[in-house]
Design a protein around this motif. Sequence first.
Motif, PDB file in Angstrom:
ATOM      1  N   ASN A  86     -64.447  64.621  -2.240  1.00  0.00           N
ATOM      2  CA  ASN A  86     -63.222  64.017  -1.709  1.00  0.00           C
ATOM      3  C   ASN A  86     -61.991  64.550  -2.415  1.00  0.00           C
ATOM      4  OD1 ASN A  86     -61.676  62.348  -0.029  1.00  0.00           O
ATOM      5  ND2 ASN A  86     -61.577  60.792  -1.621  1.00  0.00           N
ATOM      6  N   ARG A  87     -62.075  64.793  -3.727  1.00  0.00           N
ATOM      7  CA  ARG A  87     -60.917  65.355  -4.438  1.00  0.00           C
ATOM      8  C   ARG A  87     -60.554  66.719  -3.851  1.00  0.00           C
ATOM      9  NH1 ARG A  87     -57.854  62.038  -7.628  1.00  0.00           N
ATOM     10  NH2 ARG A  87     -57.205  63.912  -8.738  1.00  0.00           N
ATOM     11  N   GLU A  88     -61.577  67.498  -3.490  1.00  0.00           N
ATOM     12  CA  GLU A  88     -61.322  68.807  -2.854  1.00  0.00           C
ATOM     13  C   GLU A  88     -60.677  68.641  -1.492  1.00  0.00           C
ATOM     14  OE1 GLU A  88     -65.332  70.981  -4.177  1.00  0.00           O
ATOM     15  OE2 GLU A  88     -64.567  71.639  -2.213  1.00  0.00           O
ATOM     16  N   ALA A  92     -54.258  68.875  -4.013  1.00  0.00           N
ATOM     17  CA  ALA A  92     -53.481  68.552  -5.220  1.00  0.00           C
ATOM     18  C   ALA A  92     -52.534  67.379  -4.972  1.00  0.00           C
ATOM     19  CB  ALA A  92     -52.689  69.777  -5.657  1.00  0.00           C
ATOM     20  N   THR A  93     -52.243  66.638  -6.073  1.00  0.00           N
ATOM     21  CA  THR A  93     -51.343  65.478  -6.009  1.00  0.00           C
ATOM     22  C   THR A  93     -50.030  65.825  -5.317  1.00  0.00           C
ATOM     23  OG1 THR A  93     -52.291  64.786  -8.124  1.00  0.00           O
ATOM     24  CG2 THR A  93     -50.262  63.682  -7.421  1.00  0.00           C
ATOM     25  N   ASN A  94     -49.436  66.946  -5.726  1.00  0.00           N
ATOM     26  CA  ASN A  94     -48.181  67.400  -5.122  1.00  0.00           C
ATOM     27  C   ASN A  94     -48.505  68.277  -3.916  1.00  0.00           C
ATOM     28  OD1 ASN A  94     -45.745  68.506  -4.434  1.00  0.00           O
ATOM     29  ND2 ASN A  94     -45.143  69.003  -6.543  1.00  0.00           N
ATOM     30  N   ILE A 111     -44.729  64.097  -3.328  1.00  0.00           N
ATOM     31  CA  ILE A 111     -45.688  63.880  -4.426  1.00  0.00           C
ATOM     32  C   ILE A 111     -46.064  62.405  -4.515  1.00  0.00           C
ATOM     33  CG2 ILE A 111     -43.917  63.635  -6.217  1.00  0.00           C
ATOM     34  CD1 ILE A 111     -45.861  65.148  -8.113  1.00  0.00           C
ATOM     35  N   GLU A 112     -45.145  61.506  -4.126  1.00  0.00           N
ATOM     36  CA  GLU A 112     -45.462  60.070  -4.146  1.00  0.00           C
ATOM     37  C   GLU A 112     -46.175  59.669  -2.845  1.00  0.00           C
ATOM     38  OE1 GLU A 112     -42.873  56.497  -5.473  1.00  0.00           O
ATOM     39  OE2 GLU A 112     -42.431  56.821  -3.348  1.00  0.00           O
ATOM     40  N   ALA A 113     -45.550  59.970  -1.721  1.00  0.00           N
ATOM     41  CA  ALA A 113     -46.109  59.582  -0.417  1.00  0.00           C
ATOM     42  C   ALA A 113     -47.074  60.675   0.033  1.00  0.00           C
ATOM     43  CB  ALA A 113     -44.988  59.384   0.592  1.00  0.00           C
TER      44      ALA A 113
END
Length: 140
Positions: A86-88, A92-94, A111-113
């Motif tokens: 799932n992380r893949e 990335a966060t941003n 980066i937030e939404a």
Amino acid sequence: MATERTFSILKPDATRRNLTGKINAVFEEQGLRVVAQKRILMSKLQAETFYGVHKERPFFNDLVSFMTSGPVVVQVLEGENAVAKNREIMGATNPANAAEGTIRKLFAESIEANSVHGSDSPENAAIEIAYFFAGLEIVG
Ligand code: UDP
């Protein structure tokens, strides 16, 4: 590799734009099964507790406001190596750094939404799942 479960949130920017189905389609196409799901309004206390690890970070108050600004969909995803997979799939966060084809590249606004949360370890997945779901609500 064993079957594993991870915790996921479709964030308020995603529900606002009616992206629940499109994001779930990405999970399903990539081999993750949605084995529990509910749409909730997260309380301030729930958001503060959930993101407690970030409470000293400069973005914490804005993040709590964002996560309580509209409905979220909390989910349990199941599959081979589900946490890392799932992380893949999320990217990335941003979103500016997210790889092509990832959910955050496809859908995130900032980066937030950034449309989705996914547990970062099997240990945290277990804690996060137990925070939002009773065992009987998860049907694998
Ligand atoms: N976040 C933010 N500003 C930042 C870093 C993070 O608003 O500079 C938000 C963003 O919504 C992110 C969440 O805080 O998804 C949690 O951050 P983390 O570093 O745990 O990223 P994630 O695991 O979600 O990729």
